[in-house]
Structures are given as C-alpha cells and as structure tokens.
Design a protein around this motif. Sequence first.
Motif, PDB file in Angstrom:
ATOM      1  N   GLU A  12      59.508   7.101 -16.128  1.00 33.18           N
ATOM      2  CA  GLU A  12      58.607   7.013 -14.970  1.00 33.18           C
ATOM      3  C   GLU A  12      57.490   8.050 -15.011  1.00 33.18           C
ATOM      4  O   GLU A  12      56.416   7.843 -14.440  1.00 33.18           O
ATOM      5  N   LEU A  13      57.727   9.159 -15.699  1.00 29.70           N
ATOM      6  CA  LEU A  13      56.725  10.227 -15.744  1.00 29.70           C
ATOM      7  C   LEU A  13      55.828  10.156 -16.973  1.00 29.70           C
ATOM      8  O   LEU A  13      54.974  11.030 -17.171  1.00 29.70           O
ATOM      9  N   VAL A  26      46.289  17.455  -8.435  1.00 29.51           N
ATOM     10  CA  VAL A  26      46.327  16.199  -7.682  1.00 29.51           C
ATOM     11  C   VAL A  26      47.324  15.239  -8.321  1.00 29.51           C
ATOM     12  O   VAL A  26      48.123  14.585  -7.629  1.00 29.51           O
ATOM     13  N   ALA A  27      47.302  15.142  -9.655  1.00 32.55           N
ATOM     14  CA  ALA A  27      48.209  14.230 -10.359  1.00 32.55           C
ATOM     15  C   ALA A  27      49.671  14.586 -10.106  1.00 32.55           C
ATOM     16  O   ALA A  27      50.514  13.702  -9.906  1.00 32.55           O
ATOM     17  N   VAL A  28      49.975  15.869 -10.088  1.00 31.78           N
ATOM     18  CA  VAL A  28      51.358  16.294  -9.835  1.00 31.78           C
ATOM     19  C   VAL A  28      51.761  15.945  -8.394  1.00 31.78           C
ATOM     20  O   VAL A  28      52.891  15.494  -8.150  1.00 31.78           O
ATOM     21  N   MET A  29      50.861  16.133  -7.452  1.00 30.80           N
ATOM     22  CA  MET A  29      51.150  15.772  -6.063  1.00 30.80           C
ATOM     23  C   MET A  29      51.438  14.275  -5.942  1.00 30.80           C
ATOM     24  O   MET A  29      52.355  13.863  -5.230  1.00 30.80           O
ATOM     25  N   ILE A  30      50.647  13.459  -6.636  1.00 25.01           N
ATOM     26  CA  ILE A  30      50.875  12.013  -6.607  1.00 25.01           C
ATOM     27  C   ILE A  30      52.238  11.688  -7.218  1.00 25.01           C
ATOM     28  O   ILE A  30      52.996  10.865  -6.687  1.00 25.01           O
ATOM     29  N   VAL A  82      55.300   9.612  -5.549  1.00 21.07           N
ATOM     30  CA  VAL A  82      55.706   8.305  -6.074  1.00 21.07           C
ATOM     31  C   VAL A  82      57.057   8.366  -6.781  1.00 21.07           C
ATOM     32  O   VAL A  82      57.903   7.478  -6.617  1.00 21.07           O
ATOM     33  N   ASN A  83      57.285   9.431  -7.574  1.00 19.65           N
ATOM     34  CA  ASN A  83      58.503   9.528  -8.399  1.00 19.65           C
ATOM     35  C   ASN A  83      59.169  10.897  -8.196  1.00 19.65           C
ATOM     36  O   ASN A  83      59.372  11.659  -9.139  1.00 19.65           O
ATOM     37  N   ARG A  84      59.506  11.207  -6.962  1.00 19.59           N
ATOM     38  CA  ARG A  84      60.030  12.532  -6.646  1.00 19.59           C
ATOM     39  C   ARG A  84      61.285  12.873  -7.445  1.00 19.59           C
ATOM     40  O   ARG A  84      61.413  13.977  -8.003  1.00 19.59           O
TER      41      ARG A  84
END
Length: 636
Positions: free
Chosen positions: A398-399, A427-431, A435-437
């Motif tokens: 997923e990552l 920003v990408a890490v926040m997204i 989405v995939n915590r």
Amino acid sequence: MVEERISIDLPTPWSGGRFEAERVGPINYLVGPNGSGKSRFAAKLLRHFRDRSLRARLLGTDRLREMANPGRLGPYFGDNFAAGYPKNHFDQLRGAGEEGSGVDSVLLLEDRLDLRIQVEATLSHLFGRDVVLDWDSGNLVPKAVRRNSGESYRLDRDECHGIKELFVLLTHLYDHDHDYLIVDEPELNLHPQYQAFFMQQVRRISGRESAAGKAKIVFLVTHSPFILDLRSDDDVRSVISFDLEYSVPRQVFRESADVTSALVATGRLNAHHKQLFFSDDPVFVEGHHDALIVESLMEARGVSAAAAGSCIIDCGGVEEVTHYLRLCQALGKKAHFIYDLDSLFRGRLRSCIGDDNSVRSLLAFAGVGGHFPKYVGELDRLLTDLIDELLGRSLDGELEPLGQYLFKFGRDKRGAWNKDQLARARVAVMIAIDVNRTAVVSEVSQDAVENVEGRWRTILKTLAEKSIHVLPGGTIERYLPSFSGDLFEPSQEAKGSAVQAELGVLQEIRRIGDPGRDVALADRFEALYDVVQKLPAKAPVDFDDVLRRHLSDYVHELQKVVAVNPDWDHNQIDRHMQQRPLQESGVVWLDSFLRGADGGFNATIGVSERVSGDRRCLDVNSDTTIGNMGEFRRAD
C-alpha cells in the motif's frame, strides 16, 4: 486618497455607533448585501455634507420616478407632466431633485449650456440622439431627436430607461456645482457595457479640480461588479463595507491601509470574484472543480448558498485564496475558506493568520502556546523525522506509491532537498497517514503517528474556528470515490473526470429522501461533507407553513358549514367551499367527505401541485385545528 474628515452618527437600523473616516477616495464604493443599510447611510452622508455647508447631491434609486409615463393609470390618478414641466413649478422640481429625484436634470440643461453640450454630445455619440428643449405654453418639454431619421419624441416619457438613466447620471456627474455626488445603484437599467462607460466617465471627472479649485468626490452605492471598478490599491482602500449585523461600516483604508495589492495589480479581481463585496459570508475554494463539487454537494443536501446570501468563489490556486483571506480580514467579512492540505506546508496561510490575536487565544486555550507559525513549524519537524525514517525503509504494498514519490527527490540526498521538495514530501506523508494509517504505523511507530495526528487535529480545530477549513486528507479529489489518479500528483484530467462522474452520482443521491440522503452523502464524501455542512446555507423555501395557516381558515369554515347544514351532502358542501379563496384559486379541493353518526365528519382535502410541485392531500375531521393538523401525504 483625499483628506476628507467624515463623522456620522449611524441612524436606524444601526443601534448607535459612529462611522469615522479621515480620508476617502476620489471614487468610493459602498457595498454589502441587500438590507444592510447602504441607502440609509447615503442619505445620512448627504446630510453630513450639507450640515457643513458643502455642495453635495444625491441621486436615489427612484430618480426616474417623475420622468415616467403613467400609461393606463394616468386617466385615473392624473398625469402632472403630460404637457411638460411648468415653469411656475420649477422651485418644487428643484426641491424634488434635492431629495434624490433626477427630474431637475431637464432644468439644469435649460439653465446650463455647458452641461447641455456635454450631455448632448455624449448621447449623440453613443446613441445618435440630439436633445431638444422646447417651450410650449409655459411648459418646458424635453425631446429626443434621432439623427438618422429626424424623428422627435418626448425624452422623459418615451425614451428607453437606459438612455434616461445616462441622461440623469451624466448631467449630475458633469455638474461641478456639486463637489460631492452620491449615487444609489447607478447600474439601474444600464447594460453592463454602459455601466463600464459610466465608470470611465466617473474616472475622468472624479478627483479633477473644477474652476473653483475643488476636486469632485463620488460615492457609489452598488451591487454591480461592473460598477465596482477596482484598478488600484486606492480603489480597494476606498471600499466601505456594510453587513447584515449592522456593525459600523468598515472602510478598508481605515481598517487595513496596507491591504494586499496583488489581486488588483494582476487583474485577478474579476466580475466573478467581486461577489465577495456583496456577501457577508462568501465561500472561497481553490479551483473551478472544487467549486463545482462543493456547490453540487450543497444542492444534494437540499440547501442553497445563494439563499443564505452567500456565494462560492473559485480563486485559481492556494496562494490566490490567501490573498482573498487578507482582503476579507480587512473588510470584516465572516468568509469561509476551503484549502487543500498543502496550504499549510507550501503556501503562505500560516504566516497570513499568524498575527491574528484570536488564533493566538485559541492556541493558548488549547494549552499549546500562542504562536501559530511556530506550532505548525513543530509539525514540520515531526513530519521530517517520519520522512527520514520512511526513506530508510523498503516501501511496498500500500505504501509503494508513497515510496516512489519520496524516492524521486533523491533517497540518499534528503539533506539536499530544496524547501519545496521537503514541503511536498510532508504533504505526501500526511496523505499516506490519512489513507493508509495502519501501513504507515507498521513502518515507523504508533507514537510517532499519534504525535503528528494530535498536533494536526489542534491545527485543524483552530483554523475551523476561523472558518478556514483545511481538508485533512489532501486535495479535494481524495474524497471523490470516482478518482483513480495519483493522490500525490493528481492531474487536472483525472480530477476533471472524477468530478464529472461524481456530479452524476450526486444527481441520484438528490432523489433520496431524508434522512437517508445525509447518510449517503456522509458515507461517500467523508470529511469533505463535514466541511460542506459548516458552510452558510439555507434550506429550500417551506411553503407548507404558510399553506397550513390558510388551510386552518379553510378547515374552520368547513367545520362551520357542516355544523350549520346537517343535511348537506358532499356536493352541496363542495359547492359552498368553492367560494372560499383557497379553493376558488385552485390551491385545494374537497376530495372526499364522510359524515359520522355523532355529527362529526372525516374529509380529505386535495392540494394542488402548484404549491409544492407534487399533488398531495390532507386528512381532516371535525376536531382538526392548526395545532393538531396532520402531515400531508402524497395523493394516490
């Protein structure tokens, strides 16, 4: 700006207070929603100038009233000016002019050949009209003559409204006997191009010194983006903003003399964006697709931003939204702003609101200090630590898209990333967390992710208190189930396709009744729908409340007729009820009627689709009142 001291005790509907100004512009714009007191203020402004023995003139919204043809009502109510304007009534006509009428324009042109030359030359240039003022038996008769045909007719009675408006407006604009001109809604009856022409003339005349050495100052009460002709910093500073709470009108110059000029200097404050000046609580979004989705979500909810006096304005990017944020702060507007996630990391949002005292108070109340940029900067640090950890992992599953995005900046050269690359990575890490915590937690740690989330929730809550709504999961397309593009680098094509698909879905959801509709919207659009629910809106007009009041009278009459006429059948009662206004107009009919053994009755009243769009019915009986009236049901 011009040195001009203004001090006005505010009249009703204000509950006291005083408007103060030390400077005004050569052209000043009085803007705000309908009912915010602009016309009352204009009348008070006129009195302010006259009390100081200054030469001022007001043109009200009914300035053409005495120049109208009464038509079919003339024989019944009289036509005072059928033969022209009587010379022995000139004093009264000038008095009407002093109260806001434009009828004295005709007298001015008779007295002042200089004005007549300017007005006639302008109307001839624009419309091929000559102005002729004839005397007939002691009456002054204004006429228009078509140059191409020589046809002559009454200028005040038979000319079109737009030309009459320009006739009046230009006469008083060109008249330098008045140093102050106040015009209420100059856009009335004028095509947009002629509104623009009028503003060209205003710019040519305003601020220019007359022979007496006094510069003309103009105040325009307007709802038109074409009249609101903002070309410079001083134009924006000359805006005086009114609101429906009747707070003291705000002059931008007084509130924020250093208001940003970026919007004006680049010509981005177009007719669409100028809606903000006429609404108490506009809604700003970053782009066109964002506006489409937000407006469609509101419609699917069954509510309207326009009905609430609001509007949805797309600005063209995150930095553009921030410019409007600053302008609304200066105007004192309770505007709403919808930002993508990157606004806090790549834009100037944090610096824009960093000095806001209420933001400081909110953070202090949350127990995290009062320095907003510093608090967000600590989130930057936490995210940078996560980035460094993730760069050391082999991100797959997923990552994998996150890994590809981060690695392209240089996996082994993070220290060499520039400021923008690092902001994009945060920003990408926040997204990815949104989405995939679970996958992110498995690569770093639960505590690290929770530290980021806790600080992020505080930031979002603080901003939401200021009606700044940042989408926690990235861009708006993150919340569109039809979106199939790259979450970290979404293309406009993918976003446009997703928006079009969702518009179709929203059409279907609109057909769902309450409460299922709200559940469907919340399930599909998640946090985006939470934001939309916070925006200013009103439900559709509820006709049923008024209908019930009228039905109460109808039912009361029905009960009385049944009691007084115990032998009447359905047809006889129906014939009587047809004389009642509600049934006579076709709104309702007596669909069924059945007497009971105890002298009571049961009846069904049909309700026309004219009122609510659907044919419905209401069951009533001998005991029905407005207090216990049942619900309408769909007719079979």
